[in-house]
Design a protein around this motif. Structure first.
Motif, PDB file in Angstrom:
ATOM      1  N   PHE A   1       0.809  -1.221   0.000  1.00  0.00           N
ATOM      2  CA  PHE A   1       0.000   0.000   0.000  1.00  0.00           C
ATOM      3  C   PHE A   1       0.843   1.273   0.000  1.00  0.00           C
ATOM      4  O   PHE A   1       0.316   2.373   0.004  1.00  0.00           O
TER       5      PHE A   1
ATOM      6  N   TYR B   1      -5.287  -2.435 -14.363  1.00  0.00           N
ATOM      7  CA  TYR B   1      -5.681  -1.870 -13.056  1.00  0.00           C
ATOM      8  C   TYR B   1      -6.622  -0.676 -13.238  1.00  0.00           C
ATOM      9  O   TYR B   1      -7.655  -0.587 -12.584  1.00  0.00           O
TER      10      TYR B   1
ATOM     11  N   ASP C   1      -2.952   5.490  -2.289  1.00  0.00           N
ATOM     12  CA  ASP C   1      -1.879   4.753  -1.598  1.00  0.00           C
ATOM     13  C   ASP C   1      -1.325   5.636  -0.489  1.00  0.00           C
ATOM     14  O   ASP C   1      -1.634   6.831  -0.417  1.00  0.00           O
TER      15      ASP C   1
ATOM     16  N   CYS D   1      -8.442  -2.093  -3.342  1.00  0.00           N
ATOM     17  CA  CYS D   1      -7.731  -3.382  -3.212  1.00  0.00           C
ATOM     18  C   CYS D   1      -8.717  -4.541  -3.241  1.00  0.00           C
ATOM     19  O   CYS D   1      -8.507  -5.539  -3.943  1.00  0.00           O
TER      20      CYS D   1
ATOM     21  N   ASN E   1      -8.625  -7.167  -6.609  1.00  0.00           N
ATOM     22  CA  ASN E   1      -8.027  -8.492  -6.361  1.00  0.00           C
ATOM     23  C   ASN E   1      -9.083  -9.514  -5.953  1.00  0.00           C
ATOM     24  O   ASN E   1      -9.965  -9.208  -5.156  1.00  0.00           O
TER      25      ASN E   1
ATOM     26  N   PHE F   1      -3.013 -10.284  -2.054  1.00  0.00           N
ATOM     27  CA  PHE F   1      -3.358  -8.858  -2.017  1.00  0.00           C
ATOM     28  C   PHE F   1      -4.681  -8.643  -1.306  1.00  0.00           C
ATOM     29  O   PHE F   1      -4.804  -7.774  -0.453  1.00  0.00           O
ATOM     30  N   TYR F   2      -5.687  -9.462  -1.659  1.00  0.00           N
ATOM     31  CA  TYR F   2      -7.013  -9.309  -1.049  1.00  0.00           C
ATOM     32  C   TYR F   2      -6.909  -9.525   0.465  1.00  0.00           C
ATOM     33  O   TYR F   2      -7.429  -8.728   1.261  1.00  0.00           O
TER      34      TYR F   2
ATOM     35  N   GLY G   1      -5.499  -6.743   2.143  1.00  0.00           N
ATOM     36  CA  GLY G   1      -6.487  -5.659   2.204  1.00  0.00           C
ATOM     37  C   GLY G   1      -7.386  -5.805   3.414  1.00  0.00           C
ATOM     38  O   GLY G   1      -7.674  -4.830   4.112  1.00  0.00           O
TER      39      GLY G   1
END
Ligand code: 5SJ
Length: 116
Positions: free
Chosen positions: A29, A41, A50, A80, A84, A90-91, A94
């Protein structure tokens, strides 16, 4: 003295941001998603956010309340979780940042009240 008069509000936000940066152990992040590395993305995430961008916004005095700062934190998390899929690192990061960062922000809100 109150926090707002004695100590610039942006210094308070900077200390909150530093706590959020410490929670970002995977350092996913800390800077904008590199859209050359993640070419689709921008198709899904219309308003990237971010922690480095949030630091620059503190420096530019773009946050005049904790709520506006919190809105960008929540945007970063929702981006996020939107981009994802659930089974990704990544998830999961998050979810962790949502929970751990959420408690950082709850404490910051409490601190602001006590100081006023
Ligand atoms: C060098 C490749 O970097 C990434 O693929 C990448 C790097 C950082 C990322 C990210 C992807 N995806 C995200 O949703 C946010 C949370 N962070």
């Amino acid at each position: 003295y109150t926090l707002k008069s004695l100590w610039p509000f942006h210094a308070f936000l900077h200390s909150v941001l530093q706590q959020l940066i410490l929670k970002d152990t995977g350092q996913i992040f800390i800077e904008p998603v590199d859209q050359t590395e993640v070419p689709d993305y921008g198709d899904i995430v219309k308003h990237p956010m971010d922690l480095l961008t949030m630091e620059l916004k503190i420096k530019n005095s773009e946050y005049n309340s904790l709520e506006v700062f919190e809105n960008d934190f929540n945007l970063m998390i929702s981006n996020c979780l939107a981009y994802n899929s659930k089974d990704t690192i990544f998830y999961k990061a998050g979810i962790k940042m949502r929970d751990q960062g959420g408690s950082v922000l709850r404490n910051a809100k409490r601190d602001l009240k006590i100081l006023d």
